[in-house]
Enzyme design. Sequence first.
Site, short mmCIF file in Angstrom:
data_model
loop_
_atom_site.label_atom_id
_atom_site.label_comp_id
_atom_site.label_asym_id
_atom_site.label_seq_id
_atom_site.Cartn_x
_atom_site.Cartn_y
_atom_site.Cartn_z
N ASN A 28 0.78 -1.47 -0.03
CA ASN A 28 -0.04 -0.10 -0.15
C ASN A 28 0.78 1.13 0.16
OD1 ASN A 28 -1.83 -1.79 0.21
ND2 ASN A 28 -2.54 -1.30 2.16
N VAL A 29 0.44 2.48 -0.80
CA VAL A 29 0.89 3.73 -0.83
C VAL A 29 0.47 4.47 0.25
CG1 VAL A 29 1.93 3.11 -3.13
CG2 VAL A 29 -0.42 4.29 -2.71
N ASP A 30 -0.51 4.24 0.86
CA ASP A 30 -1.05 4.93 1.91
C ASP A 30 0.03 4.94 3.03
OD1 ASP A 30 -1.90 3.09 3.63
OD2 ASP A 30 -3.84 2.65 2.57
N HIS A 40 5.73 -0.67 -2.67
CA HIS A 40 5.47 0.00 -3.98
C HIS A 40 5.38 1.41 -3.76
CE1 HIS A 40 2.76 -3.59 -5.39
NE2 HIS A 40 4.23 -3.67 -5.57
N GLY A 84 -5.77 -8.80 2.95
CA GLY A 84 -6.20 -7.80 1.76
C GLY A 84 -5.36 -7.81 0.64
N ASN A 95 -9.12 -12.33 4.08
CA ASN A 95 -9.82 -11.61 2.84
C ASN A 95 -11.11 -12.29 2.80
OD1 ASN A 95 -10.33 -10.99 0.01
ND2 ASN A 95 -7.98 -11.20 -0.19
P1 OAD Z 1 -6.19 -5.53 -5.14
O1 OAD Z 1 -7.35 -4.32 -5.42
O2 OAD Z 1 -5.81 -6.40 -6.28
O3 OAD Z 1 -7.01 -6.63 -4.06
C1 OAD Z 1 -7.43 -6.29 -2.82
C2 OAD Z 1 -7.68 -7.51 -2.12
O4 OAD Z 1 -8.48 -7.13 -1.07
C3 OAD Z 1 -8.80 -8.48 -2.78
O5 OAD Z 1 -8.41 -9.64 -2.77
C4 OAD Z 1 -10.11 -8.33 -2.05
O6 OAD Z 1 -10.98 -9.31 -1.82
C5 OAD Z 1 -9.79 -7.90 -0.57
N1 OAD Z 1 -10.50 -7.04 0.21
C6 OAD Z 1 -11.46 -6.44 -0.03
N2 OAD Z 1 -12.01 -5.87 1.09
C7 OAD Z 1 -11.30 -6.40 2.15
C8 OAD Z 1 -11.53 -6.12 3.70
N3 OAD Z 1 -12.21 -5.31 4.20
N4 OAD Z 1 -10.42 -6.94 4.42
C9 OAD Z 1 -9.64 -7.61 3.66
N5 OAD Z 1 -9.42 -7.85 2.36
C10 OAD Z 1 -10.45 -7.19 1.71
O7 OAD Z 1 -5.15 -4.79 -4.16
P2 OAD Z 1 -3.49 -5.28 -4.17
O8 OAD Z 1 -3.44 -6.84 -3.87
O9 OAD Z 1 -3.04 -4.65 -3.01
O10 OAD Z 1 0.28 -1.44 -7.33
O11 OAD Z 1 -3.14 -4.83 -5.34
C11 OAD Z 1 -1.68 -5.00 -5.64
C12 OAD Z 1 -1.04 -4.11 -6.52
O12 OAD Z 1 -1.86 -3.78 -7.51
C13 OAD Z 1 -1.23 -2.60 -5.61
O13 OAD Z 1 0.06 -2.40 -4.63
C14 OAD Z 1 -1.16 -1.59 -6.81
C15 OAD Z 1 -2.06 -2.23 -7.78
O14 OAD Z 1 -1.73 -2.24 -8.97
C16 OAD Z 1 0.86 -0.45 -7.73
O15 OAD Z 1 0.20 0.58 -7.67
C17 OAD Z 1 2.31 -0.59 -8.10
#
Ligand code: OAD
Length: 255
Positions: free
Chosen positions: A103-105, A120, A195, A221
């Site tokens: 996460n970037v936050d 990231h 997540g 998740n």
């Molecule tokens: P994603 O948007 O790909 O996945 C988010 C995940 O969080 C999904 O599997 C959801 O099911 C889950 N989720 C949703 N609500 C939730 C909750 N309340 N509690 C727990 N989990 C929950 O996000 P990332 O996997 O972080 O990269 O994405 C990876 C990278 O893709 C990011 O860092 C970003 C993006 O492109 C860059 O910007 C370089």
Amino acid sequence: MDDLIKQAAQAIHDAQVVTILTGAGVSKESGVPTFRDALDGLWAKYDPQELATRYAFKTNPKLCWDWYEWRREMVGKAKPNAGHFALAKLQGYKTNLHLVTQNVDSLHEIAGSKNVVHLHGELSQTKCFDDCQGDPTIIDLETLVYDKDIGPPPCPHCFAYVRPAVVWFGELLPKHEYKLAHEYSQNCDVMLVVGTSGLVSPASQLPTIAKAKGSIIIEVNPDESMITRIADIKLDGASGEILPKVIEAMDELQK
Ligand code: OAD
């Protein structure tokens, strides 16, 4: 579910070294959208090729800059949720606990987590587009006088654009951070994966690396992810609800 939470707490309790990998889902309950949720994910509304590559920024610097300014503002107003606080509390229980985030936050830090490894980058930071003074050439926006309506300001050293210090598609991860994340994945007894869809490499490889070295994988998740098939314990639900329950179960074990 109660049994699974107890199992997860026991595994974390027994572990010498715990590594946590978080993704956008952990911040969802703080009002920060994920990337791939079908309804409100960022990549469902915006095209990453137009906003999150070097080529995109070069081609349309103002559009990209404004989008990141919007995200910076949104994230700046967000507050950590119960999931962030639970992870920060966990750090108090384990001497050897490493938190790696995609996460970037900066919500983990605001919640009190220390030594967070940002794979990231961070939205709160900006850098020179050409990293003219070395990688990364961090530029403090507060020190620059510029017109917000024009787009990105120039780097004070070389006049290339200033850009967000986040990793774009096609870019390498910051070397030091990735080295740490790799090391922490190879040397943990438990990896807690929270997540993330597990769709973006190389971060998505870390749980596999940990698993191959014998680590127990615990996933939090509400949905299936690419990590689910290797998870030893899958806790179905929102991290803001599940993680405080894991902490409660750990409190019981400490008594
Ligand atoms: P994603 O948007 O790909 O996945 C988010 C995940 O969080 C999904 O599997 C959801 O099911 C889950 N989720 C949703 N609500 C939730 C909750 N309340 N509690 C727990 N989990 C929950 O996000 P990332 O996997 O972080 O990269 O994405 C990876 C990278 O893709 C990011 O860092 C970003 C993006 O492109 C860059 O910007 C370089």
